[in-house]
Scaffold this active site. Sequence first.
Site, PDB file in Angstrom:
ATOM      1  N   SER A   1       1.449 -59.525 -38.158  1.00 26.21           N
ATOM      2  CA  SER A   1       1.986 -60.212 -36.987  1.00 26.21           C
ATOM      3  C   SER A   1       1.331 -61.564 -36.774  1.00 26.21           C
ATOM      4  CB  SER A   1       1.841 -59.343 -35.736  1.00 26.21           C
ATOM      5  OG  SER A   1       0.622 -58.687 -35.695  1.00 26.21           O
TER       6      SER A   1
ATOM      7  N   HIS B   1       8.637 -59.419 -41.009  1.00 16.96           N
ATOM      8  CA  HIS B   1       7.998 -59.139 -39.722  1.00 16.96           C
ATOM      9  C   HIS B   1       8.976 -58.429 -38.789  1.00 16.96           C
ATOM     10  CE1 HIS B   1       5.995 -60.650 -35.794  1.00 16.96           C
ATOM     11  NE2 HIS B   1       5.439 -59.540 -36.196  1.00 16.96           N
TER      12      HIS B   1
ATOM     13  N   GLU C   1      12.030 -61.070 -38.870  1.00 23.05           N
ATOM     14  CA  GLU C   1      11.676 -62.429 -39.303  1.00 23.05           C
ATOM     15  C   GLU C   1      11.336 -62.364 -40.788  1.00 23.05           C
ATOM     16  OE1 GLU C   1       9.672 -64.690 -35.499  1.00 23.05           O
ATOM     17  OE2 GLU C   1       8.352 -63.403 -36.640  1.00 23.05           O
TER      18      GLU C   1
ATOM     19  N   ASN D   1       6.079 -64.606 -32.081  1.00 19.47           N
ATOM     20  CA  ASN D   1       4.726 -64.492 -31.533  1.00 19.47           C
ATOM     21  C   ASN D   1       4.161 -65.850 -31.116  1.00 19.47           C
ATOM     22  OD1 ASN D   1       4.717 -61.761 -31.708  1.00 19.47           O
ATOM     23  ND2 ASN D   1       3.504 -61.635 -33.570  1.00 19.47           N
TER      24      ASN D   1
END
Length: 306
Positions: free
Chosen positions: A141, A162, A174, A212
């Site tokens: 992450s 991801h 992702e 993120n």
Amino acid sequence: MNKLVGLTRNFSSSANLNAIKTVTVVGGGLMGSGIAQVTAQAGQNVTIVDLQPELLDKAQKSIQANLTRVGRKLYKDDAGKVEGFVSDSLDRIKVSTKVEDGANADLIIEAIVEKLDVKQELFNKLDQLAPEHTLLATNTSSISVNAIGAGIKRKDKFGGLHFFNPVPVMRLLEVIKSDQMSEDTYQAMMSWGKSVGKTCITCKDTPGFVVNRLLGPYSAEALRLYERGDATKEDIDIGMKLGAGYPMGPFELADYTGLDTNKYALQVMYEMTKNPVFRPIPLLDKMVAEGKLGRKVGEGFYKYSK
Ligand code: CAA
Ligand code: NAD
């Protein structure tokens, strides 16, 4: 309704698989078990590798429970069809404590502990063990994908996949382009993501990728609002749910993903970007030191009963 469409697409996509037919997921925790579940649901064979048999048992139980949730949604009151869906999906899942048993797959996805040296060691081993055509991906992450794959030879066949928590529900994937990823690998990862029912977006190997990088400042600012005493955590959570339409407020989300994961992601983004929005937050450090890591331990910003 949207969630149901996503789940149905998961299941029906089994008739239209791309070149990736066998998958191995290394790490059968929260994320790895979810990734294995959506893979099996989509009609593909998957092997889960984890360190101890107890962890594999736990993963299988959690997958069975979540498949039942999905099956009930797909087939409503038809108990026979629900049972068939669950047992067919479970039959496609093998488990092992030895990474060698999963090395012979078309795609290997790593979802182990978020530590650079441990991930590097695993990928170096996988690079040795796996056949030449095997694609390798990390579900990190926050760590640089290029750094994780620094020691492998097949850099053209490596990248980031991801997923988001909870994997069976969150519809995004992702696909992270490592510096030396080939176009073929990129296309194969994009179409595999679609085959397991996800909408794929692409990002370069940049700190926090897309989601993120944006969730980090949001979460950090919420923590600072609370730390300064400007508002209660409950009101901040209500504010973001009712005022911004988020499914969870920032404190509920931090408890859900884990405060340790949250702290580590902010730390890595701070080290990589030097952007002060990611600077350490004393309240978060204190809670992590006290072991208040969120739902997984029964207490974070809120308390949870088992
Ligand atoms: N497997 C299958 N289905 C599941 C599930 C699972 N593990 N968990 C929940 N569901 C389903 C439920 O069956 C339910 O389905 P219906 O609505 O169709 O009945 C639906 O999801 C909602 O579940 P609940 O009613 O139990 O709970 P909820 O309405 O509070 O939703 C939630 C739970 C889906 C987690 C929602 O609160 C949410 O979307 N929260 C935000 C999550 C988020 O932002 N995740 C991203 C975190 S960041 C990340 O993952 C990246 C990183 O690197 C850290
Ligand atoms: P977790 O702690 O639930 O699971 C990790 C699993 O990996 C454990 O079962 C552990 O036994 C196993 N493991 C550790 N080292 C191993 C090794 N060398 N070989 C085999 N198995 C090993 O963690 P998680 O939340 O599933 O996170 C896994 C990865 O996914 C991390 O890189 C994390 O940053 C990333 N991620 C987490 C989230 C989240 O919300 N938790 C979201 C997206 C991505």
